[in-house]
Structures are given as structure tokens and as C-alpha cells.
Design a protein around this motif. Structure first.
Motif, short mmCIF file in Angstrom:
data_model
loop_
_atom_site.label_atom_id
_atom_site.label_comp_id
_atom_site.label_asym_id
_atom_site.label_seq_id
_atom_site.Cartn_x
_atom_site.Cartn_y
_atom_site.Cartn_z
N PHE A 447 -15.03 42.35 -14.86
CA PHE A 447 -14.47 41.14 -15.50
C PHE A 447 -15.50 40.53 -16.44
N ARG A 448 -15.04 40.01 -17.57
CA ARG A 448 -15.96 39.42 -18.56
C ARG A 448 -16.01 37.89 -18.47
N ASN A 449 -15.07 37.28 -17.74
CA ASN A 449 -15.01 35.81 -17.63
C ASN A 449 -14.79 35.40 -16.18
N PHE A 450 -15.46 34.35 -15.78
CA PHE A 450 -15.29 33.81 -14.42
C PHE A 450 -15.28 32.28 -14.49
N PHE A 451 -14.49 31.67 -13.63
CA PHE A 451 -14.69 30.24 -13.34
C PHE A 451 -15.35 30.13 -11.99
N ASP A 494 -5.62 33.75 -15.94
CA ASP A 494 -4.60 34.79 -15.78
C ASP A 494 -5.19 35.84 -14.84
N THR A 495 -4.57 36.97 -14.75
CA THR A 495 -5.04 37.97 -13.78
C THR A 495 -6.40 38.57 -14.14
N HIS A 496 -6.85 38.30 -15.38
CA HIS A 496 -8.15 38.85 -15.81
C HIS A 496 -9.28 37.84 -15.68
N PHE A 497 -8.99 36.71 -15.02
CA PHE A 497 -9.97 35.61 -15.00
C PHE A 497 -10.24 35.19 -13.56
N PRO A 498 -11.18 35.85 -12.88
CA PRO A 498 -11.42 35.50 -11.47
C PRO A 498 -12.03 34.10 -11.30
N VAL A 499 -11.75 33.54 -10.14
CA VAL A 499 -12.32 32.24 -9.77
C VAL A 499 -13.21 32.45 -8.55
N ARG A 522 -1.35 31.13 -10.62
CA ARG A 522 -1.43 31.60 -12.01
C ARG A 522 -2.08 32.99 -12.12
N GLY A 523 -2.25 33.62 -10.97
CA GLY A 523 -2.66 35.03 -10.97
C GLY A 523 -4.14 35.30 -10.86
N ALA A 524 -4.98 34.24 -10.72
CA ALA A 524 -6.43 34.48 -10.70
C ALA A 524 -6.85 35.25 -9.45
N PRO A 525 -7.63 36.31 -9.61
CA PRO A 525 -8.28 36.89 -8.42
C PRO A 525 -9.31 35.87 -7.90
N ILE A 526 -9.40 35.75 -6.58
CA ILE A 526 -10.27 34.70 -6.01
C ILE A 526 -11.31 35.28 -5.06
#
Ligand code: G6P
Length: 591
Positions: A447-451, A494-499, A522-526
Motif C-alpha cells: 500500500f502507498r497510503n495509510f491513515f 477506499d479499499t486501497h487505503f489502510p487505517v 468505506r472499505g478500508a483495511p484495518i
């Protein structure tokens, strides 16, 4: 433009200078260079890249006198042309510079009108060209004529081909230490006295446009009016044990694993069962009506946690400000300013300390490095005792900082801090999770982006964890207060933006569980970092790192260590330069 070193004496000048530069690499490693006098000519070598690149390319084996530089690029791209030393057109004079010349453009145009040709894009080259322009056979005089023309801050070292027995040095605001031995056989200059202390314990620090003529066994000083100056040297102690990774793949991993011991050292001897006792802390500091923390990067995050400690434990209103922004703020009287810096050399932090001291405020330092600029400029200093931190990305210094800050809050509250003694063992427990965290890291490393999100104590904790990931893996990781995500950032999910959710704050447990549902919807992997008892988290998170149970105030320790391991293993999967990431320096010495 960040670490300068010079040597003149009976030892091998070239080798001593290279060793000094190695110890100054924490100030930048974009390029390195060295110059000296060889057979009446200036000999020099400079290369883009770290010191080992320079060492492979050196065209000489011996120099009569040597000056060297390790650079963190400001003006001009990373290239061998922009690397220091810089030379005048005739190659008679060589100069190394730490700092920034703010009026370099005007000075450069003036010199160009006189026909001088520049070969680099740096602000530094203008200094050496100006010195050459004013040179009439006396190097000290030429340097003295140039200093009043310069706006900005600097530490410089200059040599001339006709004087293989001397270095001329000058400084304004940037640190520059001159060391010499008792026998008078050698003299050293360095941005940091810790780079030479073992052999030359007598140390003079240059201040405000002072100039030094350095010769073997003789140091002549001049003040800003060019009058001879007499200063007593300070006698500083220090020695270097060569750094070692101790069997770990990287310094960062070694330093993560040291944290049980380093937190122990930070608290050892500083409390009894009734209260906290700090060595050399003026009693008057306890009268502070409020506290402001200042710092940069990781140290600023420690300050944010310190603010919560002070308010929750000692009921002292507290605020944390990023050091480079602090000068724009009104700080009420009777505020104690606490400057936090691992290195004690970060220019933004030092500038803020000077600003607040000039406003009449008392400043306490929290620092890891003895003899650093911060320790000399504050009204008192608490040391972290964490030992040298070699990895650019700060880990063990952070947990020591928050340990000291916890004790400090207890000191203000006149309370004991016995409960913090449980932390070293809890850190050990988290370290045992390294293999599991490595598996999770591998799963998410594409993944290239994370919160990163958290509430209350977990908010600054998640900021620090996100910073670790950014620094060493070049992945976009943004930390947010969990309640704030829905006010804008959630649009990105979205599904490409893990938290990555930091759930170890009991007081806000229910709220963070709701926030997790919001991003899940909203689909975030956590990935959740949660205490063992928060079983509800497994229903919503894809992966959970289960942490030992502790109080909200102490949870930043365990969650931080887990966050550091996550960042480390993601960077490892991506094959990054973990200990010396691109574009960074361990300590940034320009504002
Ligand atoms: C640099 C480093 C950071 C560090 C910051 C403050 O930017 O890359 O890792 O947190 O400086 O350093 P200090 O030595 O003042 O704590």
C-alpha cells in the motif's frame, strides 16, 4: 550544509578529519568533501553521497592541514559540484560552511560584476569568493572584512595554500568548537565537540562573529570588532565507543530493542516511593504557572504527550508548539519553556530557545547528547541517558523523552511515579511480538497510503508512528485524531487505503470503535493496536496487534514500540535505506 571539521597537528590530518566527519554524518550525508594543503597547493576531493563514497575516491594519502564537510543540501541540488569545500577562482583558498547566507544572491551578483565566475549553485561559494576578493596576504584580515557583509548564520573554516600551518574559523549562531590538547601538539575544530573530545578536552566555543586563527598549540581569538580576545577554555569530558549494530541488521532495530533498558535508565535514580527527584533542576521551576513544550519531529510528538501528562497529572496548563512556529506566538509571563531535542543541535529548536530567552523566559532542556548546543544555552537540562542514537529515525530517544516527561509531571505534582516501573517489562512483551508484526507488515507493504488514527494519548502516539513509516519507507502515512477523520480525510478512504488504529486509550474506547466502523463501512483495511481486553476490536479490524494492558497515560510506550516495529518491517520489505533515509539528517542544523 551541515557538519564541519578541521585538524592541524602531529597526527595524520587526513585520517583524523575523516574520522571526525564520520561522527558528524548525523548532520547530513548528501555529500562529503575534504581539502588540505599538499606541496604548497590546495588539494581537495568532494563527492555526492556518503563518506564511504569519498573515501574510495581520495586522490591523496596525506595532507598538511585538513578541513572537511558533510552536507545536508539547502541551496543547490545534491552533486559533487555543490559539495564542500568550495574554492576561489585561483584555487588558493578552500572553505567549508555550515549555515545559510541569506543575501548570497546580491553578493554573488556584485562579484560577478567584478568578473568572478561561480561554479556551484550554493550560497556558500560566495563566502570563499569574497574572502579571495579581500585577500591581501593576511587570511584572518580577509575573513574579518567579509563577515560584516554576510546576512544569515554560519560556521566556517578556511585554509590558504600559502599557510599549511593554520586554519581560520569564524561563527555566527551556528555552533563551532575548537579543541586543543594540554601538550599543545594539535588543534581541532568541529560543529560538535563530541566529535573530538577524547584527545582534546580544552574547548573554546566561537560566538557572534568571533574569528579564530588556529595553529598547532596556539589559538588566537578576535571579537567582532577585530580586537584580540582572551577566553578561558572549558574542560569537557567525553569519549567514543565505536558504534556497533550489536548483531542486528540495522541500528534502528537495535535501538528499538534497547528500549526496555533505555526507559529503565531514564527513570533510574530519579524517584523514591514518595516523589520524583531530578538532578540539577532549579526548585523555582516548580512555580511555573504554565508550560510550553517546543521541539521538532519526534521531539515535538513527545512534547504533545508531555502536555497531556502535565495537565492530567499536575493540572498545569500546557501547550506544545513546533519549534519553527513558536516565535510567532505570544507566550505569557511565568511560562516555563521546555525545549526537547535528542541531539541538542536542531537549529529550529535552538533558534526558538534563543527567542524565548531574549523575552526573559526560563528554558529547560530535555536532551540526550551531553555538551550539545541546547545543553549550553538552557537554564537547566534533563538528560535522557539513552546512549548514542545512530539511526536517523528516532526510536529509543522518544520513549526516554516520554519517560522523563512522565516523571516531570509527577515532579510538578509532588507525587510518586512507581507505576512507570512496569513499563520496561511491558516493552519486552511487545518486542516478543516482532515476528507477528513482521508478518502483518509484509501483508500491507504494497500500500502507498495509510491513515494512522488515535484519540487522547493515542493521538500524538499515532502521529509519531505515522512519522516513522514516512521517514523510512517513503510511504504516505498521515496521522489524525480519530474524531477528525470524518471531517474531510475520510473522503480518501477506499479499499486501497489502510487505517492503522491506535486503540489503547480506555477513556475513548467506544468512540474509536465507532470510528473504526466508519472506515470499515468505506472499505478500508484495518490494522488495530489494541490492549488485550478490548476484544470488540477483532470484530472490525482485519489484523490486530494485541498489547499488554496498562493505564491510558502509560499506553504510549507500548503502542509506540509496536508502531516502530510496524514501520521498520514495512521499510524492510520495501528494501529501503533504513538507518539513513534519503533527504533526511539526524539533526537538521539550518532553520
Ligand atoms: C530531524 C530528524 C528527526 C528528529 C528531528 C528533531 O528532522 O530526522 O528524526 O525527530 O530532527 O531532532 P532532535 O535531535 O531535535 O530531537
Amino acid at each position: 550544509m551541515c557538519g564541519i571539521f578541521g585538524y592541524i597537528g602531529t597526527k595524520d590530518s587526513l585520517q583524523v578529519c575523516l574520522n571526525g566527519l564520520q561522527l558528524l554524518e548525523y548532520r547530513g550525508y548528501d555529500s562529503t568533501g575534504i581539502a588540505g594543503v599538499e606541496n604548497g597547493q590546495i588539494a581537495y576531493c568532494k563527492e555526492a553521497g556518503k563518506l564511504h563514497v569519498l573515501q574510495q575516491k581520495l586522490p591523496f594519502q596525506k595532507l598538511d592541514v585538513a578541513i572537511g564537510h558533510t552536507r545536508w543540501a539547502t541551496h543547490g541540488k545534491v552533486s559533487s559540484n555543490n559539495a564542500h569545500p568550495h574554492l576561489d577562482e585561483k584555487c588558493d583558498i578552500a572553505l567549508v560552511h555550515n549555515g545559510i547566507i541569506e543575501n548570497y544572491d546580491v553578493l554573488r551578483s556584485d562579484l560577478q560584476m567584478h568578473g568572478v565566475r561561480f561554479v556551484s549553485e550554493t550560497d556558500s561559494e560566495v563566502i570563499v569568493q569574497l574572502i579571495a576578493h579581500h585577500y591581501k596576504g593576511e587570511l584572518v584580515e580577509a575573513v574579518q572584512k567579509v563577515l560584516p557583509l554576510l546576512k544569515g548564520h554560519f560556521a566556517i573554516a578556511v585554509i590558504h595554500k600559502d599557510f599549511p600551518d593554520r586554519i581560520v574559523a569564524a561563527a555566527r549562531e551556528c555552533p563551532l568548537a575548537i579543541g586543543y590538547d594540554d601538550a599543545g601538539t594539535e588543534a581541532v575544530i568541529s560543529s560538535d565537540p563530541n566529535a573530538f573530545l577524547s584527545s582534546t578536552p580544552n574547548v573554546l566555543f566561537l560566538r557572534k562573529d568571533e574569528v579564530a586563527l588556529i595553529q598547532k598549540g596556539k589559538i588566537s581569538l578576535f571579537n567582532s570588532q577585530n580586537l584580540p580576545l582572551c577566553k578561558q577554555p572549558e574542560r569537557l569530558e567525553g569519549h567514543h565507543t565505536p558504534p556497533s549494530k550489536g548483531g542486528f541488521a540495522h541500528y534502528m532495530l537495535k535501538e528499538i530493542f534497547e528500549q526496555s533498558a533505555t526507559v529503565q535508565k531514564a527513570i533510574f535514580g530519579r524517584m523514591d516511593e514518595k516523589e520524583v527527584l531530578f538532578e540539577a533542576l532549579p526548585e523555582t521551576f516548580r512555580n511555573a504557572k504554565r508550560v510550553w513544550f517546543i521541539g521538532c519531529g519526534t521531539s515535538a510528538h513527545a512534547g504533545m504527550i508531555g502536555s497531556l501528562f502535565l495537565e492530567d497529572i499536575a493540572q498545569i496548563p500546557s501547550h506544545t508548539e513546533i519549534a519553527s512556529e513558536a516565535r510567532f506566538r505570544i507566550v505569557p509571563e511565568e511560562t516555563l519553556v521546555i525545549a526537547i531535542s535528542q541531539s541538542g543541535e536542531t537549529a529550529d529548536t535552538i533558534a526558538a530557545v534563543r527567542e524565548f530567552k531574549s523575552r526573559g523566559l526560563k528554558v529547560l532542556g530535555i536532551c540526550n547528547v551531553k555538551n550539545s548546543t541546547l545543553t549550553r544555552e538552557t537554564d537547566g537540562c534533563i538528560f535522557l541517558k539513552a546512549g548514542p542514537e545512530m539511526s536517523v529515525c528516532s526510536t529509543k530517544a522518544f520513549t526516554s523523552q516520554i519517560a522523563v516527561l512522565y516523571l516531570l509531571a509527577k515532579f510538578f505534582a509532588r507525587q510518586s511515579a512507581e507505576e512507570i516501573k512496569t513499563i520496561p517489562a511491558q516493552i519486552q512483551e511487545v518486542l516478543k511480538l516482532a515476528p507477528l508484526i513482521q508478518q502483518i507488515a509484509k501483508k500491507y507493504s504494497h500500500f502507498r497510503n495509510f491513515f494512522f488514527m488515535g484519540r487522547h494519548y493515542m493521538y500524538p502516539t499515532c502521529l509519531e508512528a505515522a512519522l516513522k513509516l514516512k521517514e523510512i519507507s517513503y510511504v504516505n502515512a498521515n496521522g489524525y485524531p480519530a474524531g477528525e477523520l470524518k471531517h474531510g480525510p475520510i473522503a480518501l478512504i477506499d479499499t486501497h487505503f489502510p487505517v492503522v488504529a491506535f486503540c489503547a486509550n480506555k477513556q475513548t474506547e467506544e468512540k474509536i470503535l465507532s470510528n473504526l466502523q466508519e472506515v470499515k463501512a468505506r472499505g478500508a483495511p484495518i490494522i488495530a493496536l489494541a490492549p488485550k481486553e478490548l476484544s470488540a476490536v477483532s470484530a472490525v479490524a482485519d489484523d490486530v496487534i494485541w498489547l499488554p494492558s496498562t493505564s491510558d497515560k502509560l499506553a504510549p510506550f507500548t503502542s509506540t514500540v509496536a508502531g516502530q516495529l510496524l514501520a521498520y518491517y514495512i521499510a524492510l520489505s520495501l528494501g529501503c535505506d533504513i538507518d539513513q533515509p534519503r533527504n533526511l539528517a539526524k539533526s537538521v542544523t539550518v532553520e
